[in-house]
Every structure is written in structure tokens, then in C-alpha cells.
Scaffold this motif. Structure first.
Motif, PDB file in Angstrom:
ATOM      1  N   ILE A  19      22.994  49.152  21.338  1.00 21.30           N
ATOM      2  CA  ILE A  19      22.060  49.210  22.455  1.00 21.30           C
ATOM      3  C   ILE A  19      22.935  49.379  23.682  1.00 21.30           C
ATOM      4  N   VAL A  66      15.088  54.809  25.068  1.00 22.00           N
ATOM      5  CA  VAL A  66      14.067  53.763  25.165  1.00 22.00           C
ATOM      6  C   VAL A  66      13.088  54.160  26.259  1.00 22.00           C
ATOM      7  N   SER A  73      18.088  42.158  35.229  1.00 27.46           N
ATOM      8  CA  SER A  73      17.346  43.399  35.071  1.00 27.46           C
ATOM      9  C   SER A  73      18.301  44.580  35.231  1.00 27.46           C
ATOM     10  N   VAL A 124      12.549  41.950  25.495  1.00 26.44           N
ATOM     11  CA  VAL A 124      13.997  41.867  25.571  1.00 26.44           C
ATOM     12  C   VAL A 124      14.372  40.404  25.515  1.00 26.44           C
ATOM     13  N   ASP A 158      10.311  52.206  27.033  1.00 26.70           N
ATOM     14  CA  ASP A 158       9.870  50.994  27.712  1.00 26.70           C
ATOM     15  C   ASP A 158      10.540  49.803  27.035  1.00 26.70           C
ATOM     16  N   ARG A 159      11.047  48.883  27.831  1.00 29.47           N
ATOM     17  CA  ARG A 159      11.651  47.661  27.302  1.00 29.47           C
ATOM     18  C   ARG A 159      10.529  46.641  27.129  1.00 29.47           C
ATOM     19  N   THR A 160       9.807  46.740  26.024  1.00 30.44           N
ATOM     20  CA  THR A 160       8.624  45.931  25.788  1.00 30.44           C
ATOM     21  C   THR A 160       8.946  44.456  25.616  1.00 30.44           C
ATOM     22  N   THR A 184      18.017  53.010  28.901  1.00 29.28           N
ATOM     23  CA  THR A 184      18.500  52.245  27.749  1.00 29.28           C
ATOM     24  C   THR A 184      18.430  53.156  26.538  1.00 29.28           C
TER      25      THR A 184
END
Length: 153
Positions: free
Chosen positions: A109, A140, A57, A146, A142-144, A66
């Protein structure tokens, strides 16, 4: 590369858990443990298994932000493309780098601790590179989803 149905099961299981027990894989595939070991060794040698990594994480280790960054180069000679590739690979905060078609030449990224950290990254990667024509950044929210899983059917 010839991937058998048993190899697909092995790949699927290792993709879900790279530390899956050989005995469990052998039971699922109907193969012996020795055969599973040999198949895994061959899948690694053939490049089907590229690496085994822990998914960490970013927030847990201080990277709260991000970014998606689209980079356009001034000149697209192969030596300049390769130079940017090397620079992106060497930068620890760049998680992924893709050479792409369309309006930009590269999509990155990247992680940063905060906006100041990201600004320092942009200086290292873009402002100090005379071949970077421009870059566009999206933050970014939200990291929906990954992951790097490949659909294996």
C-alpha cells in the motif's frame, strides 16, 4: 503470551485512544493506576503493544493518491526476498508491505502526490530492481476504511 481479561480492556482502550488517561483505564479495569502502568509496560515489552502512532490524513499533507501494488519477483531466494523487504521498509511512501502467497509475492500500500510521483516511486522500487519480474497497480478510488485495529472482543 498470557493476556488476561484486564489486559484485553487495556488493549481495547489504548487501541481506541493511545493517550487514554491511566486513571480512566484503572476505573474501567478495576485495577490501581500503578498496576495499569505495570501492565502497559509489560504489554509493550512482550510485543502485544507494538507502537503508538498518530493517524495522519495523507491528503492533509499532500498525498492525494493511494495505490495497491502487487509485486512478483523473478527469483524467490531468501536473500532476494529480504532485499526487497528492506527496500520496501526504507521507502517512506510505502505504508504497508506484506509477503503473500498467490499470484504475487508482495502486496504494498503506497502513497503518491500525483501520477508523476507514483511513476518515480515505481522506478525506485521496481524498474531499478532486476529481481522484480512484474508489478500490477490498482488506484484506490476511496479510502473507505483505514486502520490497523485488531478485534479484541
Amino acid at each position: 503470551m498470557d493476556i488476561s481479561p484486564s489486559d484485553l480492556i487495556i488493549l481495547r482502550m489504548l487501541q481506541e485512544n493511545a493517550r487514554e488517561r491511566l486513571e480512566t483505564i484503572a476505573t474501567e479495569t478495576g485495577l490501581s493506576v500503578a498496576t495499569v502502568q505495570r501492565r502497559i509496560r509489560n504489554l509493550k515489552a512482550d510485543g502485544a503493544i507494538m507502537s503508538e502512532n498518530a493517524l495522519i490524513s495523507p491528503k492533509a499533507v499532500g498525498y492525494a493518491m493511494t495505490f495497491l501494488v502487487f509485486v512478483e519477483l523473478e527469483h524467490e531466494r531468501i536473500d532476494q526476498i529480504d532485499a526487497f523487504r528492506r527496500k520496501a521498509k526504507a521507502e517512506a511512501q510505502v505504508q504497508q508491505c506484506y509477503y503473500i502467497t498467490g499470484e504475487a509475492d508482495f502486496a504494498l500500500i503506497a502513497l503518491a502526490r500525483d501520477m508523476e510521483d507514483y511513476e518515480q516511486l515505481t522506478h525506485r522500487l521496481f524498474f531499478q530492481d532486476s529481481n522484480v519480474k512484474r508489478f500490477r497497480t490498482s488506484v484506490v478510488m476511496d479510502r473507505t476504511k483505514v486502520g490497523m485495529n485488531v478485534p479484541l472482543g
